[in-house]
Design an enzyme around this catalytic site. Structure first.
Site, PDB file in Angstrom:
ATOM      1  N   SER A 152      -9.987   2.135  -6.306  1.00  0.00           N
ATOM      2  CA  SER A 152      -8.626   1.625  -6.482  1.00  0.00           C
ATOM      3  C   SER A 152      -7.854   2.370  -7.571  1.00  0.00           C
ATOM      4  CB  SER A 152      -8.700   0.126  -6.768  1.00  0.00           C
ATOM      5  OG  SER A 152      -7.418  -0.431  -6.823  1.00  0.00           O
ATOM      6  N   ASP A 171      -0.880   2.562  -6.162  1.00  0.00           N
ATOM      7  CA  ASP A 171      -2.120   2.873  -6.871  1.00  0.00           C
ATOM      8  C   ASP A 171      -2.972   3.795  -5.982  1.00  0.00           C
ATOM      9  OD1 ASP A 171      -2.993   0.959  -5.016  1.00  0.00           O
ATOM     10  OD2 ASP A 171      -4.605   0.294  -6.328  1.00  0.00           O
ATOM     11  N   ASP A 212      -5.537   3.710  -4.031  1.00  0.00           N
ATOM     12  CA  ASP A 212      -5.915   3.420  -2.643  1.00  0.00           C
ATOM     13  C   ASP A 212      -4.811   2.705  -1.877  1.00  0.00           C
ATOM     14  OD1 ASP A 212      -6.312   1.066  -4.091  1.00  0.00           O
ATOM     15  OD2 ASP A 212      -7.837   0.354  -2.705  1.00  0.00           O
ATOM     16  N   ASP A 215      -3.000  -0.169  -2.143  1.00  0.00           N
ATOM     17  CA  ASP A 215      -2.800  -1.588  -1.844  1.00  0.00           C
ATOM     18  C   ASP A 215      -1.836  -2.263  -2.817  1.00  0.00           C
ATOM     19  OD1 ASP A 215      -4.564  -1.572  -3.948  1.00  0.00           O
ATOM     20  OD2 ASP A 215      -6.033  -2.923  -3.033  1.00  0.00           O
TER      21      ASP A 215
HETATM   22 MG    MG Z   1      -5.987  -0.679  -5.234  1.00  0.00          MG
END
Ligand code: MG
Length: 453
Positions: free
Chosen positions: A100, A243, A245, A247
Site C-alpha cells: 500500500s 497511494d 496501490d 485504493d
Molecule cells: Mg493502499
C-alpha cells in the site's frame, strides 16, 4: 527460511521487508497455506509496482500451484481493480502483493474471498494455523496447478465504475483533472477511467516505478506540492493523488487547496444522502465531526468504527450502509465494491461536481462548517501505554468514547483522540477544533499529558 516473527496478519494483510524480515521461501510457504485454505477453484493474483513485486509474484504463484490451485495472473493492477475483478470475473478468491502506502522497501500479501473483500480475521487465523503447523497441501505431480494470464482486470474495473456513476452527466462537463498516481499502480487505470468520463487529463508521477521517485507512495497534504503546481498551471477543475496501490485518493480544488479524506468523503456523503435519505455512512472514530452535521441535515445515520479499512468494509456489509470513508483518503461505495477504491471515489467526486455545478472550493465551503485537524505522535514505550491511557481517562472532565483508544470531548466542538499506533512504539494524538489555534493548543496539552504518563 526468513519469516516475520509473531503473528503474520496485521491490520492490513501480511507486511514484511523482503530480504530482511521475510524471503521467497516464506512467500512460497505462505501461498501454499493460502491455496490450502481455498481448497478448490481458480485464484486471481496481482501486484503493485514495487521492486520486489515480481519476485514475490513468482513465489506466490509457485506456492499456490504447489497446493494444487490454478492461477490467473493479472500483473500490475491497483488493489481495488483486483478486488473488483475477483467478483466480477468469478474467481474463487485472490491474492494481492502490495504494501500500500508503506516505504519502498516493504511489501506484503493480502488475501481476498470470492466477493473481493479481505477474508475475515477468523479466516486469516485459519491460514496462519496451516502455515504455523506446516499442514499445507502438497499437490501430487499430476495435480499441481498451472498459470495463465488474465488481461481483463483493468478493463472490467473501469467498466464497473462507469456503470455505477452518472457517466453521461460527468462527460458533458468536460472537466480537466490533474492526476498524481505517485508512480503507483493507479497510473495504469485512473487516467483511462478519467478519459472514459470525458475528462481532459494532465498527469505527473505517472510512470509505475517501485522506487517511488516522485513523492513517495503515501499521499499527504505535505508532499503534494507538485500536484498543486500542476492544478494551477493547467487550470484544472480538480487534482487527485493516489497511494501506491491506488485504493486511497486525496483531492485538491481548482485553487490548489488540499483536503483530507474525511472532508472529501463528507462532501460525497452529503450528495449521496440527499438522494438516499435515511441511509447509513460508516467512518472510523478518527474522522471529522462534519459528517454528523451532514447526516443530521440530510436525515442520515453515522456509524463509527475502529481505525482500519477492514473494520469499515465489514461494518458497511453488516449494516448495509450507503458508503464509507476514512480521513486518510479511503472511500467505500458498496454499490461498486465495499472495499476502498481511489478510482471509484474520484468518479463520485466528479459526479458531485457535475450535479452541483460548482467549483470544488465552493462546494467544500458550503457543504459543512469548517474544522481544523492537528495530528501528531509521541514516542511511548509499549509497556507504558495502558497506564498513560488510564491516566488520561481519569483526568478527562468531558465525555469519553472508547471505540478505539480514547476520544475525549473537550467541549461540544473540540475532541482529542489518543490511540496507540499498531505499527510503531508511538501514541497518536488527533485533535479537531473550530480554529487552528485551538486545535494546536489542545494537541499540545494532550501531548504533554501523554509525555507525563
Ligand atoms: Mg493502499
Amino acid at each position: 527460511m526468513l519469516a516475520p516473527r509473531g503473528r503474520l496478519f496485521g491490520t492490513n494483510g501480511v507486511r514484511f521487508i523482503p530480504g530482511v524480515t521475510g524471503d521467497v521461501g516464506f512467500a512460497i510457504k505462505l501461498a501454499e497455506s493460502v491455496g490450502t485454505y481455498f481448497a478448490d477453484g481458480e485464484l486471481l493474483t496481482g501486484r503493485d509496482g514495487r521492486l520486489t513485486g515480481q519476485m514475490l509474484f513468482a513465489s506466490v504463484t509457485a506456492g499456490l500451484m504447489s497446493s494444487g490451485r490454478n492461477v490467473a495472473e493479472a500483473g500490475i493492477v491497483p488493489t481495488p481493480a483486483l478486488q473488483f475483478a475477483t467478483k466480477a470475473l468469478g474467481y474463487r478468491g485472490s491474492v494481492m502483493i502490495t504494501a500500500s502506502h508503506n516505504p519502498p522497501e516493504y511489501n506484503g500479501v493480502k488475501v481476498m474471498g470470492p466477493d473481493g473483500v479481505e477474508v475475515s480475521r477468523l479466516d486469516e487465523q485459519r491460514i496462519e494455523k496451516i502455515f504455523q503447523e506446516g499442514t499445507s497441501r502438497k499437490a501430487d505431480w499430476k495435480e499441481v496447478g498451472s498459470p495463465r494470464p488474465e488481461p481483463n482486470v483493468i478493463r472490467a474495473y473501469i467498466n464497473g465504475i462507469l456503470s455505477k456513476v452518472n457517466s453521461k452527466l460527468i462527460s458533458e462537463r468536460r472537466f480537466k483533472v490533474a492526476v498524481d498516481p505517485g508512480n503507483g499502480a493507479q497510473a495504469l487505470a485512473a487516467p483511462y477511467l478519467l478519459e472514459a468520463l470525458g475528462c481532459k487529463v494532465v498527469t505527473i508521477n505517472s510512470i509505475v516505478d517501485g522506487s517511488f521517485p516522485g513523492r513517495g507512495p503515501e499521499p499527504t497534504p505535505e508532499n503534494l506540492r507538485d500536484l498543486v503546481v500542476a492544478v494551477r498551471a493547467s487550470h484544472a477543475d480538480l487534482g487527485v493523488a493516489y497511494d501506491g496501490d491506488g485504493d486511497r485518493s486525496i483531492f485538491c480544488d481548482e485553487g490548489g487547496n488540499l483536503y483530507w479524506g474525511d472532508q472529501s468523503g463528507s462532501l460525497i456523503a452529503d450528495y449521496l444522502l440527499e438522494r438516499n435519505p435515511n441511509s447509513t455512512v460508516v467512518t472510523p472514530i478518527s474522522s471529522s465531526q462534519v459528517i454528523e452535521a451532514v447526516a443530521k441535515r440530510r436525515g442520515g445515520k453515522v456509524l463509527r468504527t475502529r481505525v482500519g479499512s477492514v473494520d469499515v468494509s465489514r461494518t458497511i456489509i453488516e449494516r448495509k450502509a450507503l458508503m464509507g470513508f476514512e480521513e486518510n483518503g479511503g472511500g467505500f461505495f458498496p454499490a461498486h465494491i465495499p472495499t476502498r477504491d481511489g478510482g471509484m471515489t474520484t468518479a463520485m467526486m466528479l459526479e458531485v461536481m457535475a450535479a452541483r455545478a460548482g467549483a470544488v472550493s465552493k462546494l467544500m465551503a458550503t457543504a459543512f462548517p469548517r474544522f481544523y485537524l492537528t495530528k501528531t505522535k509521541v514516542p511511548v514505550d509499549p509497556s507504558k501505554v495502558r497506564e498513560v491511557m488510564r491516566n488520561i481517562e481519569r483526568r478527562a472532565d468531558g465525555k469519553v468514547e472508547k471505540v478505539d483508544g480514547l476520544k475525549v470531548w473537550v467541549d461540544d466542538k473540540t475532541w482529542a483522540l489518543i490511540r496507540a499506533s499498531g505499527t510503531e512504539p508511538m501514541v497518536r494524538v488527533f485533535v479537531e477544533a473550530e480554529t487552528k489555534e485551538k486545535a494546536d493548543a489542545t494537541a499540545k496539552r494532550f501531548v504533554k499529558a501523554v509525555k507525563a504518563g
